[in-house]
Scaffold this active site. Structure first.
Site, PDB file in Angstrom:
ATOM      1  N   GLU A   1       0.855  -1.187   0.000  1.00 57.58           N
ATOM      2  CA  GLU A   1       0.000   0.000   0.000  1.00 57.58           C
ATOM      3  C   GLU A   1       0.892   1.239   0.000  1.00 57.58           C
ATOM      4  O   GLU A   1       2.004   1.222   0.543  1.00 57.58           O
ATOM      5  CB  GLU A   1      -0.879  -0.015   1.258  1.00 57.58           C
ATOM      6  CG  GLU A   1      -1.866   1.134   1.353  1.00 57.58           C
ATOM      7  CD  GLU A   1      -2.712   1.072   2.613  1.00 57.58           C
ATOM      8  OE1 GLU A   1      -3.852   1.530   2.577  1.00 57.58           O
ATOM      9  OE2 GLU A   1      -2.211   0.557   3.648  1.00 57.58           O
TER      10      GLU A   1
ATOM     11  N   LYS B   1      -9.737   0.772  -2.451  1.00 55.34           N
ATOM     12  CA  LYS B   1      -9.817   0.278  -1.077  1.00 55.34           C
ATOM     13  C   LYS B   1     -11.188   0.533  -0.484  1.00 55.34           C
ATOM     14  O   LYS B   1     -11.707   1.648  -0.527  1.00 55.34           O
ATOM     15  CB  LYS B   1      -8.732   0.955  -0.233  1.00 55.34           C
ATOM     16  CG  LYS B   1      -8.639   0.448   1.207  1.00 55.34           C
ATOM     17  CD  LYS B   1      -7.494   1.130   1.929  1.00 55.34           C
ATOM     18  CE  LYS B   1      -7.355   0.639   3.358  1.00 55.34           C
ATOM     19  NZ  LYS B   1      -6.229   1.296   4.058  1.00 55.34           N
TER      20      LYS B   1
ATOM     21  N   CYS C   1      -4.834  -3.622   2.878  1.00 51.00           N
ATOM     22  CA  CYS C   1      -4.560  -3.277   4.272  1.00 51.00           C
ATOM     23  C   CYS C   1      -5.738  -3.482   5.232  1.00 51.00           C
ATOM     24  O   CYS C   1      -6.042  -4.616   5.587  1.00 51.00           O
ATOM     25  CB  CYS C   1      -4.023  -1.848   4.351  1.00 51.00           C
ATOM     26  SG  CYS C   1      -3.067  -1.518   5.869  1.00 51.00           S
TER      27      CYS C   1
END
Length: 273
Positions: free
Chosen positions: A41, A112, A154
């Protein structure tokens, strides 16, 4: 069987420095025979809201993506950029994973979904990703020459419903690019990565940021590749660098045949009030 490479980085606010570091790692992974490279990320820029706004590009258009495309094409490697800031048509910014094929063409992207809006007992203390980024809402499983690739980033790792859906949509390999804080990483990173592999019976490729990025941001590292039985096949605990593993989809098929948990599942949980 496919050799997959992972890059562990210490990205900062200067994209040119970050991309120069990435290119060297990719060249090394090419020499090792990697066909797919996964990065963390915030690979391209890791900084403040102003930094992301400054360097955000529309998907498929901009000098940073052009440079990454050239890396993939020149080295003949598929490249999954764990995330970079992407400018949307409404003016918002997403933190987006971008997948380049070995010809340098963008084959897929994933915005995301879960924003890291939490308080952590470290120097940074308060994290509010939603102040900078717009959350995505599309689940992505992509056909590749190496198998079906499920995309996540993440903080997504804490939401097993997403990974169950990636498995339901046919994922063979799940990527988890991350920039886990040192504190939360020490407590939860490995157990979460291995859990996602065990419950989905997928290979999991988890590329991480490591080290100090500024006065208050420190990340955990411990990039790893985990097999569908939950065993850590390769791991780099500290420092920047690369790791590789041969990913054998037949192993996943054998595990799924011997323990067909997807067929046995009886409950589907909706949002808990």
């Amino acid at each position: 069987m496919t050799k997959i490479g992972v890059v562990q980085m210490n990205s900062g606010t200067d994209p040119e420095r970050n991309l120069s570091q990435l290119k060297k790692f990719m060249q090394g992974l090419q020499l090792q025979g990697a066909k797919l490279v996964v990065t963390p990320e915030n690979t391209v820029v890791f900084g403040s809201k102003a930094d992301y706004q400054r360097w955000a590009e529309p998907l498929g258009n901009g000098p940073l993506q052009q440079q990454l495309s050239q890396y993939s094409q020149q080295l003949g490697i598929w490249l999954l950029i764990g995330s970079m800031p992407i400018l949307q048509s409404d003016g918002s910014i997403t933190t987006t994973a971008v997948l380049f094929d070995d010809q340098g063409k963008i084959q897929a992207h994933y915005n995301k979904m879960h924003m890291f809006d939490v308080n952590v007992a470290d120097k940074h203390q308060s994290y509010r990703e939603s102040d900078t980024f717009k959350a995505g809402d599309d689940i992505k499983v992509i056909d590749t020459p190496f198998g079906k690739l499920g995309l996540s980033i993440c903080y997504d790792i804490r939401f097993p419903q997403l990974y169950s859906e990636l498995r339901q949509q046919g994922a063979d390999i799940i990527v988890i690019p991350a920039a886990f804080t040192k504190l939360t990483g020490r407590a939860h990173w490995e157990v979460l990565v291995r859990a996602r592999a065990i419950e989905t019976q997928c290979w999991v490729v988890a590329a991480a940021q490591w080290g100090e990025h500024n006065e208050t941001r420190e990340t955990w590292g411990h990039s790893m590749i985990v097999d569908p039985w939950g065993q850590v096949v390769a791991c780099q605990q500290q420092g920047t660098g690369v790791l590789t593993a041969n990913v054998d989809l037949q192993l996943a098929n054998k595990i799924r045949t011997n323990m067909p948990v997807a067929d046995h599942a009886r409950l589907v949980f909706s949002h808990i009030q």
